[in-house]
Design an enzyme around this catalytic site. Structure first.
Site: not given
Length: 138
Positions: A43-45, A56, A90
């Site tokens: 995950n990239i926030e 995902e 997702c």
């Protein structure tokens, strides 16, 4: 190690690369294509959280960018008390690319794992055939 265990191990390695400076909630995913390739994602926030991207989808989009379209299984992991559950966005993306026989391994760092099929995760999903075919009914 079994294929399932290998895929989960790849998801855990991908989790270590997550960029989560705000939530500190790192997630990793690994997908296997029907051709046998494995793609990972984390995950990239960013500060504008609504445009962040889940692990995902990162894994799926990486595979698609590499020309893959047919996936056989997915593993996703996070530091949760029970096996992690993919978000609705997702699930919708997964339903586009995984057939109903594909295994989804939901796991956590304690090795708790739940295996599900996409239609169990997202029953009655919106599918490409649900789109209007472009003809005007007038």
């Amino acid at each position: 190690m079994t294929n399932k265990e290998n895929l989960i191990a790849e998801a855990k390695k991908a989790r270590e690369k997550a960029y989560t400076p705000y939530s500190k909630f790192s997630v990793g995913a690994a997908i296997k294509t029907k051709s046998g390739k494995v793609y990972t994602g984390c995950n990239i926030e960013i500060a504008a959280l609504s445009v962040s991207c889940c692990a995902e989808r990162v894994a799926i989009f990486r595979a698609i960018a590499d020309g893959e379209r047919d996936f056989s299984e997915l593993a996703v992991t996070g530091d949760t008390s029970k096996p992690i559950s993919p978000c609705g966005s997702c699930r919708q993306v997964m339903s586009e690319f995984f057939d109903t026989s594909a295994n989804m391994y939901l796991t956590n760092l304690n090795h708790d794992t739940k295996t599900m099929k996409i239609n169990e995760l997202l029953p009655f999903s919106f599918q490409p055939e649900d789109l209007v075919n472009g003809e005007n009914d007038e």
